[in-house]
Write a protein that holds these residues in place. Structure first.
Motif, short mmCIF file in Angstrom:
data_model
loop_
_atom_site.label_atom_id
_atom_site.label_comp_id
_atom_site.label_asym_id
_atom_site.label_seq_id
_atom_site.Cartn_x
_atom_site.Cartn_y
_atom_site.Cartn_z
N THR A 6 52.54 23.07 -70.93
CA THR A 6 53.48 21.97 -70.74
C THR A 6 53.74 21.80 -69.25
OG1 THR A 6 55.46 23.35 -70.81
CG2 THR A 6 54.61 22.54 -72.94
N ILE A 7 54.33 20.67 -68.88
CA ILE A 7 54.71 20.46 -67.50
C ILE A 7 55.76 21.49 -67.09
CG2 ILE A 7 55.75 18.85 -65.86
CD1 ILE A 7 52.96 18.04 -66.68
N THR A 12 57.06 26.39 -63.84
CA THR A 12 57.42 27.81 -63.81
C THR A 12 56.39 28.60 -63.01
OG1 THR A 12 58.57 27.68 -65.93
CG2 THR A 12 57.81 29.86 -65.23
N LEU A 13 55.11 28.33 -63.26
CA LEU A 13 54.06 29.02 -62.53
C LEU A 13 54.13 28.70 -61.03
CD1 LEU A 13 50.98 28.56 -64.91
CD2 LEU A 13 52.27 30.67 -64.49
N GLU A 137 50.40 13.00 -70.03
CA GLU A 137 50.67 14.41 -69.80
C GLU A 137 49.65 15.31 -70.48
OE1 GLU A 137 54.66 15.73 -70.37
OE2 GLU A 137 55.49 14.35 -68.87
N PRO A 138 49.25 15.06 -71.73
CA PRO A 138 48.21 15.90 -72.33
C PRO A 138 46.89 15.83 -71.58
CG PRO A 138 49.41 14.75 -74.05
CD PRO A 138 49.87 14.16 -72.75
N GLU A 139 46.50 14.65 -71.11
CA GLU A 139 45.26 14.52 -70.33
C GLU A 139 45.35 15.28 -69.03
OE1 GLU A 139 43.75 10.06 -71.73
OE2 GLU A 139 45.13 10.28 -70.03
N PHE A 140 46.48 15.18 -68.39
CA PHE A 140 46.72 15.87 -67.12
C PHE A 140 46.63 17.38 -67.30
CE2 PHE A 140 50.12 17.20 -63.91
CZ PHE A 140 49.31 17.04 -62.80
N LEU A 141 47.29 17.90 -68.31
CA LEU A 141 47.29 19.34 -68.57
C LEU A 141 45.89 19.82 -68.97
CD1 LEU A 141 50.68 19.53 -70.45
CD2 LEU A 141 50.17 20.64 -68.26
#
Length: 339
Positions: A6-7, A12-13, A137-141
């Motif tokens: 997830t974003i 967090t990372l 967002e799913p494509e980006f991740l």
């Protein structure tokens, strides 16, 4: 270690980046002071060797496993005439990388670095960012995961290249969104567009910035909304390299714009990176200055593919050869500097 799902995971990372091995850095710096030469006489070569020691966690860094990975994608905004070349060049050049025909293939062979090419959606262009976010967002991740998974963690040094018609336009848009300024401040000739093509690029970048303001002021959103899949993959690979303490030798404008979000997430977000070169793209030199990255080479290159960083690999190899191979004053029985 798994890619962010997830974003929120991604953020967090980015907020928990390792700092490298300070003890190894201290030991490497001490070794430099004892080598049979005047202190500091090898200039940047000394800095490069100490940098690698810091991230490899060894007084004597090695370059036994250096990898070059090219990430290739396609961009929806190319329909506006922002490139001198058609979109089908993406697939053609990707085949060229695999067949060993491109410039980066020759450089990889010259410096003994294995080369891999990863398809980040050549047949599935991003959305036209003047109309919608380039990636959901799913494509980006998913694109980030491609890059993240490309780093095993046992590399001594990694280089990233890219291929994507239109991606200097994307890099200009991402850079302007993250760091401010007008579209024209960041746009260059790219593949060699004429004056009218340059105007079209500036217009497309300006429209993209206006379409997504103010969301693109946040670096991760800027990359998602204005970047490309190959750029997101490079970002993911650079993040994974940091988390696994693998040093990175950065290429030109597109690669640097791709990792800029990491550099802006924390003051030392790109501390594991060395800028291989300053390209002919004016936006790249501006971006290097803003990210406080001092390039090893200035050869007026603007090819991409990782070619500038691969050329700089020769300098990095020289740094390691001297640092790890030279004798100390004690080993060589040479008198040191007088007190």
């Amino acid at each position: 270690m798994t890619p962010p799902q997830t974003i929120a995971d991604l953020r967090t990372l980015m907020n928990s980046l390792p700092a490298g091995d300070a003890a190894a850095r201290t030991a490497a710096a001490a070794r430099q002071d004892q080598l049979v030469k005047p202190a500091g006489s090898l200039g940047r070569l000394e800095e490069v060797a100490i940098h690698l020691a810091h991230w490899q966690g060894a007084e004597k860094p090695a370059l036994d496993k250096v990898t070059i990975t090219i990430f290739a994608g396609s961009h929806g905004m190319t329909k506006h005439g922002v490139s001198a070349f058609p979109d089908e060049v993406n697939a053609q050049m990707f085949g060229g990388f695999q067949a060993g025909m491109a410039a980066i293939c020759q450089l990889a062979d010259a410096f003994g670095a294995p080369l891999a090419a990863i398809d980040c959606g050549i047949d599935h262009p991003t959305a036209d960012f003047t109309e919608a976010p380039a990636m959901t967002e799913p494509e980006f991740l998913a694109a980030i995961a491609q890059g993240f998974d490309a780093i095993s963690g046992d590399e001594d040094l990694v280089i990233f290249g890219e291929m994507g018609i239109g991606n200097t336009t994307a890099a200009a848009a991402v850079s302007a969104a993250m760091l401010g300024g007008e579209a024209a401040d960041w746009v260059g000739a790219g593949t060699g567009v004429d004056a009218q093509g340059l105007k079209r690029k500036v217009d497309v970048v300006a429209r993209g910035l206006a379409r997504h303001a103010p969301r693109v002021a946040e670096p991760v959103e800027a990359l998602r909304r204005l970047g490309g899949r190959e750029m997101a993959a490079i970002f993911g690979a650079c993040l994974a390299a940091r988390l696994k303490s693998v040093p990175v030798l950065l290429d030109g404008f597109i690669v640097t714009a791709s990792v800029a979000a990491l550099g802006l997430a924390a003051e030392d977000g790109l501390a594991h990176c060395i800028a291989g070169h300053a390209s002919e793209e004016p936006g790249h030199r501006r971006l290097l200055d803003r990210l406080h990255l001092d390039p090893l080479l200035r050869l007026n290159m603007r090819l991409g593919e990782g070619s500038g960083a691969a050329t700089a690999l020769g300098v990095v190899k020289a740094a390691v050869a001297c640092h790890s191979g030279m004798a100390t004053f004690a080993e060589a029985a040479v008198a040191g500097k007088n007190a």
